[in-house]
Write an enzyme that holds these catalytic residues in place. Structure first.
Site: not given
Length: 396
Positions: A205, A108, A180, A55
């Site tokens: 992406k 988005y 973004d 983590r």
């Protein structure tokens, strides 16, 4: 290294502590058995330590993050399990109850849910600006504004935000900016060059590029990324070792892929403009795009994303024809996501329907005849032929 193509192959190797040309996958949760208490304490408390606990970080994630930071021109980067993990972690590392956020009308869809539903639950106010109107951002700012959240080009309507203007506006007011950059990729655009503080990506992406992983990334200064890392420890959005490895592998060909995708998308967009059944084409590289001049100022390439609006006597006929086209495409898959080597086409009004009211869809520039297209690396003649035969079905 001075060229992106070389950096993509050779950056970040300091984290590969083996002689292997390709770094191994560190498929373990606990990376570090300390020799003494002092070393353990250092590893446990050092931000983004690559050899402590999953983590906190892992070696391949550290190597991949260093490479993406170099691509975006930032001091550091932090990988997350998904693009939304990157967005939510970045935003939540900046805002607190009582703060005000300025966002855009077009984002988005999952980011819209964060902005419109989740943040207000925690006492954060959100206002929305018209990203194509610089003055709209000035008007939206309040005394308690701590964050301006941007997305350019926006999903799905490919509207642009003037990064230099908003960056300067925010810096003058002491407001943090997050952008973004998923639709563009750092090959085509680097928001940090225009004064933006934090850059986020859905690395699922273009960065990954092969539709075989989910990941996100936060890019910024060392201080910003360390703060986001502390927030991520609580939110738990760590990226799995295998996905880190896949992302690094995908990045090696990013420049080559994006170059071909840019070329294909612009050629396809130009072809669409000549088709009588296509009412409108939205692509940043076309002179007909309402913000083409801005695109040329802040983008080095115009992305593989475009939207077309199928013509019809009314929106009902546009919808029927759009569905006909989708149902008859053979190369373009009707599938979620974008930015991979394969070409995709989707109907935004259907995808966004559960998240947007009719008024919200209108503000976001979405109508029932619109198709969002993610262009891949296939041969351009085959891509054009696919849409040519699908459009012909509307006249059958």
């Amino acid at each position: 290294m001075s060229h992106i193509e070389t950096d993509l192959i050779h950056s970040g190797k300091t984290f590969n502590n083996t002689p292997a040309v390709v770094p191994p996958i560190y498929q373990t949760a606990t990376y570090y058995a300390a020799d003494n208490a002092v070393d353990y304490a250092k590893a446990a408390t050092e931000a983004r330590h690559p050899y402590f606990y999953h983590r906190h970080g892992n070696p391949v994630s550290s190597q991949t993050a260093e490479l993406i930071a170099r691509l975006e021109g930032t001091e550091a980067a932090l990988l997350t399990a998904t693009g939304m993990a990157a967005i939510s972690t970045a935003v939540l590392s900046v805002v607190k109850a009582g703060d005000h956020v300025v966002a855009q009308h077009s984002h988005y869809s999952a980011a819209n849910i964060l902005l419109k539903e989740l943040l207000p639950q925690f006492g954060v106010e959100v206002s929305f600006a018209d990203q194509s109107d610089n003055a709209s951002f000035d008007k939206a700012i309040k005394a308690n504004t701590t964050l301006i959240y941007l997305e350019t080009p926006s999903n799905p309507n490919l509207a642009l935000t003037d990064l230099a203007y908003v960056g300067a506006l925010a810096q003058k007011a002491g407001i943090t900016t997050v952008c973004d950059n998923t639709f563009a990729s750092p090959i085509n655009q680097r928001p940090g060059d225009f004064g933006i503080d934090i850059v986020v990506h859905s690395a699922t992406k273009y960065l990954g590029g092969h539709s075989d992983l989910t990941a996100g990334v936060i890019c910024g200064s060392q201080a910003v990324v360390d703060k986001a890392w502390k927030k991520l420890l609580s939110l738990g959005g760590a990226l799995a070792p295998f996905d880190s490895w896949l992302l690094l592998r995908g990045l090696r060909t990013l420049s080559l892929r994006v170059r071909q995708i840019n070329e294909n998308a612009l050629a396809l967009a130009r072809w669409f403009e000549k088709q009588p059944l296509v009412k409108r084409v939205l692509h940043c590289g076309l002179p007909s795009h309402p913000q083409h001049g801005l695109a040329k100022q802040q983008m080095r390439g115009f992305t593989g994303m475009l939207c077309v609006e199928i013509d019809g006597e009314d929106e009902q006929e546009q919808f029927a024809r759009a569905q006909t086209v989708l149902n008859h495409l053979r190369i373009f898959a009707n599938a979620a996501s974008l930015g991979g080597v394969e070409s995709l086409a989707v109907h935004p009004a259907s995808m966004w329907g559960m998240h947007h009211s009719p008024e919200q869809k209108q503000k976001a520039g979405i109508n029932d005849g619109m198709l969002r297209i993610s262009v891949g690396i296939e041969h351009i003649e085959d891509l054009i032929a696919d849409f040519e035969q699908a459009l012909a079905k509307c006249s059958d």
